[in-house]
Every structure is written in C-alpha cells, then in structure tokens.
Design an enzyme around this catalytic site. Structure first.
Site, mmCIF file in Angstrom:
data_model
loop_
_atom_site.group_PDB
_atom_site.id
_atom_site.type_symbol
_atom_site.label_atom_id
_atom_site.label_comp_id
_atom_site.label_asym_id
_atom_site.label_seq_id
_atom_site.Cartn_x
_atom_site.Cartn_y
_atom_site.Cartn_z
ATOM 1 N N ASP A 183 0.823 -1.197 0.000
ATOM 2 C CA ASP A 183 0.000 0.000 0.000
ATOM 3 C C ASP A 183 0.868 1.262 0.000
ATOM 4 O O ASP A 183 1.950 1.291 0.592
ATOM 5 C CB ASP A 183 -0.902 0.005 1.241
ATOM 6 C CG ASP A 183 -1.693 1.287 1.382
ATOM 7 O OD1 ASP A 183 -2.617 1.498 0.582
ATOM 8 O OD2 ASP A 183 -1.365 2.082 2.278
ATOM 9 N N GLU A 239 1.081 -0.525 -5.251
ATOM 10 C CA GLU A 239 0.064 0.504 -5.433
ATOM 11 C C GLU A 239 0.801 1.822 -5.706
ATOM 12 O O GLU A 239 1.105 2.583 -4.800
ATOM 13 C CB GLU A 239 -0.825 0.633 -4.189
ATOM 14 C CG GLU A 239 -2.013 1.557 -4.438
ATOM 15 C CD GLU A 239 -2.526 2.251 -3.192
ATOM 16 O OE1 GLU A 239 -3.713 2.601 -3.162
ATOM 17 O OE2 GLU A 239 -1.731 2.458 -2.250
#
Length: 654
Positions: free
Chosen positions: A327, A381
């Site tokens: 993330d 990401e």
C-alpha cells in the site's frame, strides 16, 4: 566498461537518466552488503521475530525488546499482578533489553512494558507482540502473550502458487464481509465467503485490515502492531485456518501490507516507543504525513530495515501468505508523497524529490520475498508510474511483479461523471486501458474498495443511482437500469480484457452491490449499517443482481479456461464514429458496440486458415439479463456481424 542495464533497453527514453538508475542499483547493493556484513542472506538477516518478543526457553521464557533511548525497561501484566517493579529487563548491547523468567507464563496473559527515558516513564505495548486486545473499560489496548497448547497443523503442503498464472484477485475486508451489521470474523469468512470466491472463479484473495489497528474506520491503513493479527477478527489460529482452507481450494492469499506509514498512537503503537520520535520514523515534520496524519518510516536506518524486513518474513512463514499488495508506494517514493503531482515527465522520477532510501527498501523487500518464498507475488500501489517498478532488480528495476492500473478507475469515474454516452471517446478509452510501461505487468481493475467508500461512488451507483432501490427486481422495467446493467457488463469486460495481465475486484462489486461502505465512526453514530456485504441480493432468483454476478463468473472463466490475460493484446479495428471497438488478445476476439442508440454491423478479421471464431460470451445473453438465448449466436463467418447497441461479444479460436 559497465554492462548495459536491461531496463535501459526496455525503455530507451530512460537513457538520459542512466546515471541515476546505476546509482540506484549501486545503493541497493551497498546497503545489502552493509546489512549482511559480507555474508549470509537477507532471510538470515530478517529474523527479528525469532529474537525479539516472547519465546519459551527450557524451564521458562525470555522477552527481548529494542529500545535504544530507554534508561530502564520493565515488563508487567496479569502474570505478575500488574506489578511494575517485579520484572526489570537487563540492558544488552545495541539498545537491546532482555528479561529471563523461570516457570511458565499463562497463555493469553495480557502485558505491557514500562519504558523509562529522560527521567520519566510511560507504558507501551511490546514491539513484536503477536496479539493485542482492547480493554472493554478503557478502550485501550494491551499486548497478549499467545502460546496455544497445540501448534496449528498446516495441511497445505501440496499448494503451490504458480508465478506464471495471472492473479484474479478478490479484494476483501474480513470485518465487513458478512451480512449482519457487525465485525465479521475470520471463521465466518472461511465458512461463507471463501466458497463463494471459489465458485466465482477467482484464484487469489487479498485480505485488508489484517494487521492490528486501533481505529477500525481507518480500514486497516493505520497500523499500530505490525506483528499482531487484528483481534477484532479472531485469533492467529483462525487466520491460519482461513489461509489453510483457501490453499485447499487452490486459492492464493495476499496480505494488504502497510509499510508506507504507521499510526501516530503511542499507547497502542510503535510511535515514540523508546521516548524518541526518531526510533523508527524521521524526526520533525519529515516524519509526519501531511495528508494521512500518520508517521513516516526512516528507511535509511538499518534497524528500521531490520524491523520491516523481519515483518515481511514473519507473515510469509508464520501465516503462509502468498505475497503482498504494498500500500501507498507512491507516498514512499517521493519526499512530497506525490501529492498533487502530475508526473508528466521522466525528470520527476529522478530528482531531489525522489526518496532513494525508500526505493532501496522496496528493492530489498522484493529480494527478501523471493528468497523466502520464490513463488510469492508482489503488487505495487503506485499511481506515479515510476519506471522499472515491475522490472527485476538485476535488470535495474525495483522488483515488483505487478503494479495496479490506478488510472483506469479514475478514467471510468471521470467518464461516467462528466460525459454522456454519445460523447465517449473510444480512442481515449483504448489509450487509458492499454498504456503502460513496456514489459511491466499490471493488475487491471475498474473499481476497488476506494471507489466503494462513502464520499465516492461505485460504477453501478454512477450508472443507476437511486433507481437501484426501486427497479432491480425482474418484474420491474426502467430504462436507467437497463442502461446501467448493459454498461456495467461492458465496462468490466473491456477493462478485464485490456487493462492488465491480472485483474482485481472488490467483494460485492461484481454484482453491483447497492450500498457504499461507511465504517463505524463518530460522524455516523458508530454504526455498522454500511460496513457489510449483502450477498443475499446476488443469490436471490427475483433480483437482477444475479445477472451481473453470472456475467462476472463467465468473464473470469475466459481466463481460467484459456489464459486470456497471459496473451498479448493487439488492436485490429477501432471506429470512433460508430462507437465500435474490435480487438484481439491471443486466441480471443472482442467486439463491443458502445453506441447508446444504434445497432451496427461489422466485419471481423478472418481467423487463421483452418480455424474458426466460436462465440463464447455475449453480454446480451439471457443468463446475464439480456434477450439472446445462449447458443443462438453462430460462429463468425465472412458475413458482417450484427451487434446490438450497448453489447459485446467474445469469440475464441477453435
């Protein structure tokens, strides 16, 4: 003469930045050598969980902690009647502390550690604790020693995730995976959701919010205890049983990993653990994320690298995860965290704004993961499009397998929000869905949990809005719903087939889940009403959600039966005027008519000699809520194909 890095051959536009890329490569090798001291492996280095924390010994147990600024460290808890003075730790070298205790410590003992620094003392939770539980009276968290009498018995020895298999990812939040407005558990997910994932055809589950986080509404993105499983969802054994069961079904499990930042909480987390702001994080403003109100790791410190790399190995070995979705990679890569940046030139990837220490960490992380679990998959990401993100480290890259196609959902929402159907530009659509870094693989998706959160809208909401509440039953008719269902299928099909070498869907979005996600928070009275998934809507024979679910299953089967995503894509025909898109990917041919009013006829490119285009899917089939009986569509011949408005057909070579 230096060897030419393959990354420079893959993308010749990087030639002016060869020096920067070589410096990146040299820095990675230098830091790795520094960490390993000239010998051993990253896997040997990343064993922090085997040294720190709580471990049984012959006749007792040992507890170790890293608190370099501390003047004294005391462990206390219900095992000693919460006596703060009874168990002082002994100071070792390099900021380490140790406590050895004779006799047993009860399973599930709740503990805290008292740190004395700068003449004062304060309470913390042990850094490597494997479970933390919330006190029902104070709502604070305590660490918990987790030593079950019987170790978990794994039965997944035969499961191997093949690295050449494109991931079909079902993104899940376990806590909101049930129909009831409550926090659902690992056990409930294992019993009810995993069989659904298997039936839908997805080969990978991506679990969010697994690592302990005190604020539930953060969706698991403000981590407090990096080695602890969220106690709201169940026990460590419950998570292991979930993963073991998934492997038995042939489903890989990815952890949604948050190493980009951490919760600011001091009483519950790792912030200011030893009394300093710089133990794990940058000091001063550099250590605070301006948008997320969280703490930012100092990736230049060997001790921080040890903590984070040990964390990766721990989740791979202790819980048998099959890889990670990293993330917030964009936030890690740049000192300004990419906030408000357009990344419209290569210069912006190689400048003073680039956090080279974070780049090195990501390289080390991918290197370690391959060492520990060669078949593991890593997904970045990153919305910036950093060159080389998904190129092997040996070739000058950062080493991820895939990056998320983050611009695609933004494109769809912008299109649905601002344009009428007749104004859609198929040339721009093609560009957005097919443009990516050369020889770097992407995970395509048209929406994820981000688009389902309150304040945003899912595709079905943009398409149908309030009509969903009144006209999704089979006996009701609505032009709005007809359009929404037709375009929902077409958007997913064109995204699935063009936007990547893998695919992702957030749970429930495949059938057009009608509710947004609103986690319990002060603003909604701490309600769980919208922190759930209404699976019964898709299972009802009286509602049209079943047709969207059936279409998603058929679409996913294109990959499972023919390796669609493993094949190259190349444009055959593109017509802007008639809203017609025709293209081929491997043995599959796609023809989609996006026109809101007009049907069309078009000639398909002929197949190879001796072969024929056999229809395998049509968005207008009755099983998907359309009017065309399955099996009625003949093989493609020399005559023009008739394609109704807002419909698409897929052929396969046979």
């Amino acid at each position: 003469m230096k060897n030419r890095l393959k990354l420079l051959e893959i993308d010749p536009l990087l030639a002016p930045f060869e020096g920067d890329i070589r410096l990146r490569d040299e820095r990675y090798r230098g830091v790795k050598k520094q960490l390993l001291g000239g010998g051993g492996s990253l896997s040997d280095f990343a064993n922090g969980s085997l040294y720190y924390g709580f471990h049984p010994t012959e006749g007792g147990w040992v507890y170790r902690e890293w608190a370099p600024h501390a003047e004294a460290v005391h462990l206390f808890g219900d095992f000693n009647g919460w006596d703060r003075e009874a168990h002082p730790c002994r100071k070792l070298e390099n900021g380490n502390w140790e406590l050895r205790v004779k006799g047993p410590v009860p399973h599930q003992s709740e503990v805290k550690v008292q740190i004395t620094a700068d003449g004062t003392f304060f309470d913390r939770i042990p850094l490597y604790v494997r479970r933390a539980v919330q006190d029902p009276l104070t709502f604070g968290f305590n660490g918990q020693i987790w030593w079950p009498d019987e170790p978990f018995v794994w039965t997944d020895g035969d499961f191997v995730r093949r690295r050449d298999t494109p991931p079909l990812i079902y993104e899940c939040h376990v806590g909101m995976a049930g129909e009831e407005p409550k926090v659902s558990s690992f056990r409930e997910f294992t019993e009810t959701v995993l069989p659904r994932v298997k039936r839908l055809g997805y080969n990978t589950v991506q679990l969010m919010a697994v690592m302990e986080h005190p604020y539930y509404a953060s969706f698991g993105y403000q981590i407090s205890n990096f080695f602890a499983v969220s106690s709201r969802l169940g026990t460590p054994e419950d998570l292991k049983a979930l993963i073991n069961t998934a492997h038995g079904m042939g489903i890989a499990v990815l952890l949604d990993l948050v190493h980009s930042h951490a919760a600011k909480n001091t009483a519950e987390g790792i912030a200011a653990f030893d009394g300093t702001e710089y133990q794990f994080f940058h000091a001063g403003p550099q250590g605070d994320h301006p948008a997320w109100n969280t703490k930012l790791f100092d990736y230049g410190k060997p001790q921080v690298l040890h903590f984070l790399l040990s964390n990766l190995k721990y989740w791979l070995t202790e819980y048998h995860f099959d890889g990670f979705r990293f993330d917030g990679v964009t936030s890690m890569l740049y000192h300004d965290h990419g906030l408000g940046e357009s990344f419209d030139s290569y210069q912006k990837y190689f400048s003073m704004n680039t956090d080279v220490e974070a780049v090195t960490y990501l390289q080390l992380a991918n290197d370690l993961i391959r060492e520990v679990s060669p078949n593991a998959v890593t997904v970045a990401e990153d919305m910036s499009g950093m060159p080389g993100m998904c190129v092997p480290i040996a070739d000058g890259g950062i080493g991820f397998d895939y990056r998320l196609s983050m611009g695609v959902p933004d494109f769809w929402i912008k299109t649905l929000k601002s344009q009428k159907d007749e104004d859609w530009d198929l040339g721009k659509m093609w560009f957005e869905l097919t443009t990516r870094r050369p020889q770097e693989k992407n995970i395509g998706y048209c929406e994820s949990h981000d688009q389902a959160m309150v304040g945003d809208k899912t595709l079905i909401f943009w398409l149908a809005d309030a009509e969903m509440y009144w006209h999704m039953d089979l006996n009701s008719h609505s032009d709005v719903i007809e359009r929404a269902i037709a375009l929902h299928k077409m958007i997913r099909l064109v995204t699935f087939s063009l936007a990547g070498e893998g695919y992702l869907n957030f749970m429930g979005n495949e059938f057009g889940h009608p509710e947004w996600i609103d986690m319990p928070r002060e603003g909604n009275g701490n309600s769980y009403q919208y922190a759930r998934r209404q699976w019964s809507l898709a299972d009802s024979p009286f509602l049209r959600y079943q047709h969207l679910q059936a279409f998603d299953m058929a679409m996913i089967d294109l990959q499972n039966s023919g390796n669609l995503l493993g094949a190259p894509s190349n444009l055959q025909t593109l017509s802007h005027n008639r809203k017609l898109l025709v293209y081929r990917r491997g043995d599959y041919l796609f023809a989609l008519n996006f026109h809101p009013v007009n049907d069309c006829k078009t000639k398909l490119p002929p197949p190879e000699k001796g072969r024929v285009w056999q229809p395998v899917l049509h968005t207008a089939e009755t099983r998907f809520g359309g009017w065309m009986e399955s099996g009625d569509l003949p093989p493609a011949g020399p005559e023009p194909l008739f394609l109704p408005r807002r419909s698409g057909v897929v052929y396969k070579l046979s």
